[in-house]
Write a protein that holds these residues in place. Structure first.
Motif, mmCIF file in Angstrom:
data_model
loop_
_atom_site.group_PDB
_atom_site.id
_atom_site.type_symbol
_atom_site.label_atom_id
_atom_site.label_comp_id
_atom_site.label_asym_id
_atom_site.label_seq_id
_atom_site.Cartn_x
_atom_site.Cartn_y
_atom_site.Cartn_z
ATOM 1 N N HIS A 113 -11.225 -92.434 24.144
ATOM 2 C CA HIS A 113 -12.277 -93.492 25.677
ATOM 3 C C HIS A 113 -11.933 -94.346 25.345
ATOM 4 O O HIS A 113 -11.318 -95.451 25.176
ATOM 5 C CB HIS A 113 -13.796 -92.919 25.449
ATOM 6 N N PRO A 114 -12.493 -95.106 26.881
ATOM 7 C CA PRO A 114 -12.000 -96.492 27.100
ATOM 8 C C PRO A 114 -13.256 -97.197 25.923
ATOM 9 O O PRO A 114 -14.040 -97.268 26.174
ATOM 10 C CB PRO A 114 -12.172 -96.604 28.658
ATOM 11 N N ALA A 115 -12.616 -97.214 24.381
ATOM 12 C CA ALA A 115 -13.658 -98.376 24.270
ATOM 13 C C ALA A 115 -13.927 -99.747 24.479
ATOM 14 O O ALA A 115 -14.912 -99.873 23.355
ATOM 15 C CB ALA A 115 -13.165 -98.336 22.759
ATOM 16 N N ASP A 116 -12.406 -100.962 25.043
ATOM 17 C CA ASP A 116 -12.928 -101.903 24.706
ATOM 18 C C ASP A 116 -12.769 -102.663 26.498
ATOM 19 O O ASP A 116 -12.613 -104.222 26.715
ATOM 20 C CB ASP A 116 -12.150 -103.021 24.102
ATOM 21 N N GLY A 117 -13.178 -102.100 27.259
ATOM 22 C CA GLY A 117 -13.108 -102.223 28.824
ATOM 23 C C GLY A 117 -12.044 -102.975 29.305
ATOM 24 O O GLY A 117 -12.057 -103.433 30.449
ATOM 25 N N GLU A 118 -10.532 -103.049 28.643
ATOM 26 C CA GLU A 118 -9.759 -103.318 28.703
ATOM 27 C C GLU A 118 -8.616 -102.237 30.406
ATOM 28 O O GLU A 118 -7.422 -101.918 30.858
ATOM 29 C CB GLU A 118 -8.600 -103.663 27.981
ATOM 30 N N ASN A 119 -9.835 -100.874 30.240
ATOM 31 C CA ASN A 119 -9.622 -99.496 29.862
ATOM 32 C C ASN A 119 -10.136 -98.758 31.160
ATOM 33 O O ASN A 119 -11.762 -98.751 30.800
ATOM 34 C CB ASN A 119 -8.832 -98.266 29.450
ATOM 35 N N THR A 120 -10.622 -98.010 31.945
ATOM 36 C CA THR A 120 -11.317 -97.141 32.947
ATOM 37 C C THR A 120 -10.769 -95.717 32.645
ATOM 38 O O THR A 120 -12.011 -95.012 31.907
ATOM 39 C CB THR A 120 -10.852 -97.125 34.308
ATOM 40 N N ALA A 121 -10.092 -95.206 31.855
ATOM 41 C CA ALA A 121 -10.154 -93.601 31.225
ATOM 42 C C ALA A 121 -9.122 -93.304 29.801
ATOM 43 O O ALA A 121 -8.750 -95.337 30.245
ATOM 44 C CB ALA A 121 -9.928 -93.022 32.036
ATOM 45 N N ALA A 122 -9.239 -93.296 29.192
ATOM 46 C CA ALA A 122 -8.268 -92.154 28.516
ATOM 47 C C ALA A 122 -8.237 -90.970 27.963
ATOM 48 O O ALA A 122 -9.590 -90.328 27.236
ATOM 49 C CB ALA A 122 -8.778 -93.409 26.634
ATOM 50 N N ALA A 123 -7.330 -90.221 27.582
ATOM 51 C CA ALA A 123 -7.222 -88.969 27.900
ATOM 52 C C ALA A 123 -5.514 -88.828 27.286
ATOM 53 O O ALA A 123 -5.102 -89.191 27.184
ATOM 54 C CB ALA A 123 -7.305 -88.182 29.218
ATOM 55 N N TRP A 124 -5.724 -87.428 27.054
ATOM 56 C CA TRP A 124 -4.520 -87.040 26.034
ATOM 57 C C TRP A 124 -3.840 -86.085 27.844
ATOM 58 O O TRP A 124 -4.460 -85.845 28.335
ATOM 59 C CB TRP A 124 -5.152 -85.424 25.976
ATOM 60 N N TRP A 125 -2.410 -85.866 28.025
ATOM 61 C CA TRP A 125 -1.782 -85.482 28.731
ATOM 62 C C TRP A 125 -0.508 -84.929 28.469
ATOM 63 O O TRP A 125 -0.282 -85.401 26.969
ATOM 64 C CB TRP A 125 -1.479 -86.775 29.943
ATOM 65 N N PRO A 126 -0.662 -83.736 29.300
ATOM 66 C CA PRO A 126 0.406 -82.668 28.212
ATOM 67 C C PRO A 126 1.663 -83.361 29.363
ATOM 68 O O PRO A 126 1.880 -84.032 29.743
ATOM 69 C CB PRO A 126 0.116 -81.054 29.821
ATOM 70 N N LEU A 127 2.980 -82.941 28.066
ATOM 71 C CA LEU A 127 4.039 -83.646 27.923
ATOM 72 C C LEU A 127 4.818 -82.963 29.667
ATOM 73 O O LEU A 127 5.602 -83.945 30.236
ATOM 74 C CB LEU A 127 4.833 -83.308 26.305
ATOM 75 N N ASP A 128 4.306 -81.901 29.604
ATOM 76 C CA ASP A 128 4.620 -81.889 30.999
ATOM 77 C C ASP A 128 4.221 -81.875 32.350
ATOM 78 O O ASP A 128 4.112 -81.556 32.863
ATOM 79 C CB ASP A 128 5.283 -80.061 30.740
ATOM 80 N N ALA A 129 2.882 -82.732 32.148
ATOM 81 C CA ALA A 129 2.149 -83.069 33.564
ATOM 82 C C ALA A 129 1.511 -83.896 33.531
ATOM 83 O O ALA A 129 0.420 -84.440 33.569
ATOM 84 C CB ALA A 129 1.068 -81.440 33.507
ATOM 85 N N LEU A 130 2.561 -85.277 33.471
ATOM 86 C CA LEU A 130 2.532 -86.926 33.214
ATOM 87 C C LEU A 130 1.892 -87.420 34.396
ATOM 88 O O LEU A 130 3.384 -86.523 35.789
ATOM 89 C CB LEU A 130 3.324 -87.360 31.670
ATOM 90 N N PRO A 131 1.220 -88.083 34.929
ATOM 91 C CA PRO A 131 1.260 -88.995 35.423
ATOM 92 C C PRO A 131 1.785 -89.541 36.378
ATOM 93 O O PRO A 131 3.084 -90.394 35.422
ATOM 94 C CB PRO A 131 -0.456 -89.409 35.804
ATOM 95 N N ALA A 132 2.522 -90.103 37.395
ATOM 96 C CA ALA A 132 3.408 -91.215 37.598
ATOM 97 C C ALA A 132 3.128 -92.796 36.745
ATOM 98 O O ALA A 132 1.691 -92.437 36.530
ATOM 99 C CB ALA A 132 3.242 -91.913 38.795
ATOM 100 N N LEU A 133 3.711 -92.909 35.621
ATOM 101 C CA LEU A 133 4.188 -93.948 34.998
ATOM 102 C C LEU A 133 4.863 -95.323 35.882
ATOM 103 O O LEU A 133 5.969 -95.186 36.202
ATOM 104 C CB LEU A 133 4.477 -93.761 33.440
ATOM 105 N N PRO A 134 4.229 -96.573 35.307
ATOM 106 C CA PRO A 134 4.789 -97.791 36.533
ATOM 107 C C PRO A 134 5.594 -97.797 35.067
ATOM 108 O O PRO A 134 6.415 -98.326 34.122
ATOM 109 C CB PRO A 134 3.592 -98.701 35.871
ATOM 110 N N GLY A 135 6.582 -98.898 36.490
ATOM 111 C CA GLY A 135 7.964 -99.514 35.444
ATOM 112 C C GLY A 135 8.535 -98.458 34.267
ATOM 113 O O GLY A 135 9.158 -97.456 34.852
#
Length: 159
Positions: A113-135
């Motif tokens: 869960h987003p525990a400290d205000g730096e993130n809006t979400a936190a979640a487990w993602w399957p390794l074969d279905a990752l979202p676009a990642l920056p840089g």
């Protein structure tokens, strides 16, 4: 990302001048999933990352950042890479460049869960279905997930 107090103190003296900082990227693996957080400042999904506090052991910084940012307890398993990140400028004009220590970590307990205000979400993602990642986040994630042998590093001068 919340700015550590020691950096705020430095900024009072040097203004926006470039800072060389040490940071960690923590790739947390649970079975065939990886932990990702969605950053408040950019909206991008990424692995947990943060600044190493003065005198803090890098592996301890990785575990601390995971707990602070995503509410997860994880065990640091291995240093998998050491890289220099490209220089960057923040929206307020501050400039920095990071020596990034990339760690593979194993989930122990907790649900993200987003525990400290730096993130809006936190979640487990399957390794074969990752979202676009920056840089270089995708490269660092793949390196950690497939880690075998010594830590990876780049050489610019071939030596």
């Amino acid at each position: 990302m919340a700015t550590p107090d020691f950096i705020l103190g430095l900024r009072e003296s040097i203004g926006h001048a470039p800072l060389w900082l040490s940071g960690v990227t923590a790739v947390v693996v649970r079975d065939t999933e990886v932990l990702l957080v969605r950053r408040v400042d950019t909206g991008h999904w990424s692995s947990v990352a943060g600044v190493i506090d003065p005198g803090e052991e890098p592996a301890d910084a990785a575990a601390r950042e995971i707990l602070e940012e995503a509410g997860i307890v994880a065990e640091v398993e291995a240093l998998v890479g050491v890289f220099t990140r490209e220089p960057l400028s923040y929206a307020n004009g501050d400039q920095a460049q990071y020596l990034d220590l990339v760690f593979r970590c194993r989930w122990v307990s907790g649900e993200p869960h987003p525990a400290d205000g730096e993130n809006t979400a936190a979640a487990w993602w399957p390794l074969d279905a990752l979202p676009a990642l920056p840089g270089t986040h995708a490269e660092r994630l793949r390196l950690a997930v497939s880690h075998q042998g010594p830590a990876a590093f780049r050489r610019r001068n071939g030596g």
